[in-house]
Design an enzyme around this catalytic site. Sequence first.
Site, PDB file in Angstrom:
ATOM      1  N   LYS A 199      26.536  18.506  32.354  1.00 23.58           N
ATOM      2  CA  LYS A 199      26.883  17.546  33.405  1.00 23.58           C
ATOM      3  C   LYS A 199      25.600  17.114  34.114  1.00 23.58           C
ATOM      4  O   LYS A 199      24.886  17.939  34.689  1.00 23.58           O
ATOM      5  CB  LYS A 199      27.855  18.181  34.399  1.00 23.58           C
ATOM      6  N   LYS A 257      28.818  14.804  30.145  1.00 13.83           N
ATOM      7  CA  LYS A 257      29.299  13.943  31.230  1.00 13.83           C
ATOM      8  C   LYS A 257      28.124  13.414  32.020  1.00 13.83           C
ATOM      9  O   LYS A 257      27.285  14.225  32.401  1.00 13.83           O
ATOM     10  CB  LYS A 257      30.213  14.772  32.128  1.00 13.83           C
TER      11      LYS A 257
HETATM   12  C1  PBG Z   1      33.126  17.292  41.058  1.00 21.09           C
HETATM   13  C2  PBG Z   1      33.296  16.265  40.004  1.00 21.09           C
HETATM   14  C3  PBG Z   1      32.716  14.998  39.929  1.00 21.09           C
HETATM   15  C4  PBG Z   1      33.293  14.362  38.837  1.00 21.09           C
HETATM   16  C5  PBG Z   1      34.182  15.261  38.266  1.00 21.09           C
HETATM   17  N1  PBG Z   1      34.155  16.444  38.985  1.00 21.09           N
HETATM   18  C6  PBG Z   1      31.771  14.283  40.814  1.00 21.09           C
HETATM   19  C7  PBG Z   1      30.500  14.898  41.209  1.00 21.09           C
HETATM   20  O1  PBG Z   1      29.983  15.815  40.560  1.00 21.09           O
HETATM   21  O2  PBG Z   1      30.003  14.447  42.224  1.00 21.09           O
HETATM   22  C8  PBG Z   1      33.008  12.945  38.437  1.00 21.09           C
HETATM   23  C9  PBG Z   1      34.056  12.275  37.637  1.00 21.09           C
HETATM   24  C10 PBG Z   1      33.952  10.796  37.618  1.00 21.09           C
HETATM   25  O3  PBG Z   1      33.031  10.166  38.165  1.00 21.09           O
HETATM   26  O4  PBG Z   1      34.852  10.195  37.022  1.00 21.09           O
HETATM   27  N2  PBG Z   1      32.055  18.106  40.971  1.00 21.09           N
END
Ligand code: PBG
Length: 336
Positions: A199, A257
């Site tokens: 991520k 991601k």
């Molecule tokens: C929470 C999380 C996020 C997303 C999924 N879980 C945002 C972030 O890390 O700030 C993003 C998903 C999306 O943008 O569709 N940690």
Amino acid sequence: MSESHPLAQPLTLRRLRQDAHIRQLTQRVHLSPKQMIQPLFAVAGIAEKEPIKGLTGTYRDTETTLLNQIESDLNNGISKFLMFAVPNKKSTDHFNYDFAVKQIDAVKQRFGKDVWLATDVCLCSSTEHGHCGILNEAQDAVLNGPSTIVLAEQALAFAQAGADCIAPSDMMDGRIAAIREALNAHDLEHVLIMSYSAKFHSKFYGPFRAAANSSPSKGQAKIKDRASYQIDPGNFNDAFRSSSRDAAEGADILMVKPGLPYLDVLARLSDAIDLPWAVYQVSGEYAAIECAAQNDLIARIPAHIELWTSYKRAGADMIITYGARYAQEWLREAGY
Ligand code: PBG
């Protein structure tokens, strides 16, 4: 014509491109709603469901509209979900998971095994400062150990409520091992863990943060972004180490991601690590297509299908996308 034009080429590659029959026969990448996961937002304390800017067709759902939405999705060939529960009370510790637990329980009571429910595990929707973990006293660092303990508690509560899969998106070190241990100690060996293992620290999460009320930029903490726990966009090796580590700690499914800006990462990692791979087409990616389409700059349905195809080609087994609930309709319309 007896003499051929000097520039004429014999038909070679184009023979296999000439009509839909041969194109279908030779296609290597296939899309199916069966390999798509629809994100859901269950929001406490709202009277009616609310649209989310940029995410056409996805809502901040009430307890009631959540169930209606799932029912309609099942009728459209979507049975896999990733739920984000947004509580209306925020705190800095001693988190209360009752709202999320209630939603998981309600979904499972109503739909049982017809629905595969993954639940996001993270603290960003629960904390006043919007960070994914617990802060130190100076509010300038996210503490790894204490955060991991709380995340494992949260995961256990969600699994006990009936979640099929736990999806930790926080990026703390060691949380996969801690969650696996907590689940196994409570007879929940069958519950899967889908790790957000690659991520990245991305600018494509905007519409999501508005929906989940989870932005770290407007809180009282001294750190205003997630750079100290999410992966730097320029660092492939970190994504590799993080994914290998999560696999070794017991993750069942790994994830890249966002998707589109990290297709190279998805291709390389899915080649290197033999586990199922998910890709998350995040909110900003999806919204970019929606905005371009609304301005007549791109053809909406084929553009979405082209992106989904790119994730599959790069090595994804499953796609998490806000467009999952349209997949059946769109694929049919596109002649799939
Ligand atoms: C929470 C999380 C996020 C997303 C999924 N879980 C945002 C972030 O890390 O700030 C993003 C998903 C999306 O943008 O569709 N940690």
